[in-house]
Design a protein around this motif. Structure first.
Motif: not given
Length: 328
Positions: A89-103, A126-131, A176-179
Motif C-alpha cells: 500500500k502507498p505510504l500513509g495508507d491508513r488501512s495498514i496501520k493495524q499491521k504495523i508496530g513502532y517503537l 487497536f480495538e483488541i477484545p478484553h479477552s 501482533d504486527p506483521e511489520l
C-alpha cells in the motif's frame, strides 16, 4: 569482532518473496532558518526493498537520515519526492496501520499511567477484545522482562529509561504486527537488556515478522540482521547481506601459538598479544612460510584460522571513502 563463515550464514531472501517495504527515489528536504529560506536535504533518492520475514538493519552516524527515513515510511513525515509502499500500500495508507508496530528512539508516554494501563490503552486503540488483552498483556510483559508488579503499581514517571524502552517494545507488539519499526531499540538498556532485546528481535524473525530497525551499534546489527543498509548524509550508499558487503574485503589469518623468538614473531604477526609463553595476533605474509619459520625456531602452532573484516571495518571504510569523520 572477527566474522567467520558461521556468522555470515544468513542469506538474502529469494526474489519470489514479496517486498514488505519498497521505496523509489524517496527524498526529504526540510526548510530551516528564521525565514525558512534554507534547505537541508535529509534524504536523497533512496531506493530500497525490504522483504517479508527478514530483519533489516539501517546503519548510519547520528544525523545520517535514519530517523527521517523511518518516519517517512510510517507516514509521520511526508516525502518531498519519490514514492514508497508498505505491505503493498502507498505510504500513509491508513488501512495498514493495524499491521504495523513502532517503537520510537525516545518514546514518551502519558507518565501518569502505569505500564499495564499503557498497554491497555494501546490495546484499546487497536480495538483488541478484553479477552485477548488478558492473555496478551502478561505475555508481552514477560517477553520484554517487566514484572507484573512493576507494570501494575509503578507509574511510567517512576520508570528508568531502560524500563520505558521495555514497555515501549511491548506496546509496539500489542497488535501482533506483521511489520515492526524500531528506532534505536537498544538505547538506554544495560547489557542484559540488550541481550533480551536481541532475543526478542530474533524471535520476531523466527515468527515470520518483518523487522526494520535503525541503529549505530554495529555489533548488534551484525548478530541479528538478514540484510543491512548504510546511510550517509541522507544517501543509501550500501545495501545487502554481510556476505555480499564483505566479499571483497581483505581476508587474513588469525594465529596463536606457544614459544619461539619474540623478535621474529613480531615481524610476522600484527597486534601480537603475549600471555606468558602464549601469543596470538593477525598474520602477515603466507601461512605456509610462517609455519616453516615456526619449525625453525622450535615454536608450536596452536591455531590458524581465516578471518574477515567486520561490519565495523566495512562501515568505517565507507565513511572514510566519503571523507566523513564525524556525526555532526
Amino acid at each position: 569482532m572477527t566474522l567467520t563463515t558461521e556468522t555470515l550464514a544468513r542469506s538474502a531472501p529469494t526474489t519470489d518473496i514479496a517486498a514488505a517495504i519498497e521505496t523509489y527515489q524517496l527524498g526529504k528536504v526540510y526548510r530551516t532558518g528564521f525565514w525558512l529560506n534554507r534547505q537541508v536535504e535529509s534524504l536523497k533518492d533512496c531506493t530500497l526493498q525490504v522483504y517479508e520475514g527478514e530483519t533489516f538493519g539501517l546503519l548510519g552516524l547520528n544525523g545520517a537520515g535514519k530517523t527521517t527515513l523511518l518516519k517517512t515510511l510510517l507516514g509521520i513525515v511526508k516525502p518531498t519526492s519519490g514514492k514508497g509502499l508498505l505491505l503493498g500500500k502507498p505510504l500513509g495508507d491508513r488501512s495498514i496501520k493495524q499491521k504495523i508496530g513502532y517503537l520510537p528512539e525516545n518514546p514518551y508516554f502519558y507518565d501518569f499511567l502505569t505500564g499495564w494501563e499503557l498497554l491497555e490503552y494501546t490495546a484499546g486503540l487497536f480495538e483488541i477484545p478484553h479477552s485477548v488483552q488478558k492473555q496478551r498483556i502478561p505475555a508481552l510483559l514477560e517477553l520484554v522482562g517487566l514484572t507484573q508488579s512493576a507494570a501494575k503499581k509503578k507509574q511510567l514517571r517512576q520508570y528508568s529509561k531502560g524500563m520505558v524502552q521495555r514497555v515501549g517494545m511491548a506496546q509496539a507488539l500489542m497488535n501482533d504486527p506483521e511489520l515492526v519499526f524500531l528506532d534505536e531499540p537498544m538505547s538506554g538498556l544495560d547489557p542484559l537488556g540488550r541481550k533480551q532485546m536481541r532475543d526478542i528481535i530474533v524471535s520476531l524473525g523466527d515468527r515470520g515478522k518483518t523487522v526494520f530497525f535503525n541503529s549505530h551499534v554495529l555489533s548488534e546489527v551484525e548478530q541479528i540482521c538478514s540484510r543491512v543498509g548504510i546511510l550517509a548524509r541522507g544517501e543509501l550508499i550500501s545495501c545487502g547481506t554481510l556476505s555480499e558487503l564483505l566479499i571483497n574485503e581483505d581476508e587474513y589469518y588469525v594465529v596463536s601459538g606457544r614459544g619461539g623468538n619474540p623478535e621474529i614473531l613480531d615481524r610476522w604477526i600484527e597486534q601480537i598479544n603475549y600471555q606468558d609463553d602464549l601469543w596470538s595476533g593477525k598474520l602477515r605474509g603466507e601461512p605456509q612460510e610462517f609455519i616453516g619459520t615456526l619449525r625453525l625456531m622450535d615454536a608450536e602452532l596452536i591455531s590458524l584460522n581465516r578471518g574477515r573484516a567486520s561490519l565495523e571495518d566495512f562501515f568505517m571504510a565507507q565513511m572514510e571513502l566519503r571523507g566523513i569523520r564525524s556525526s555532526t
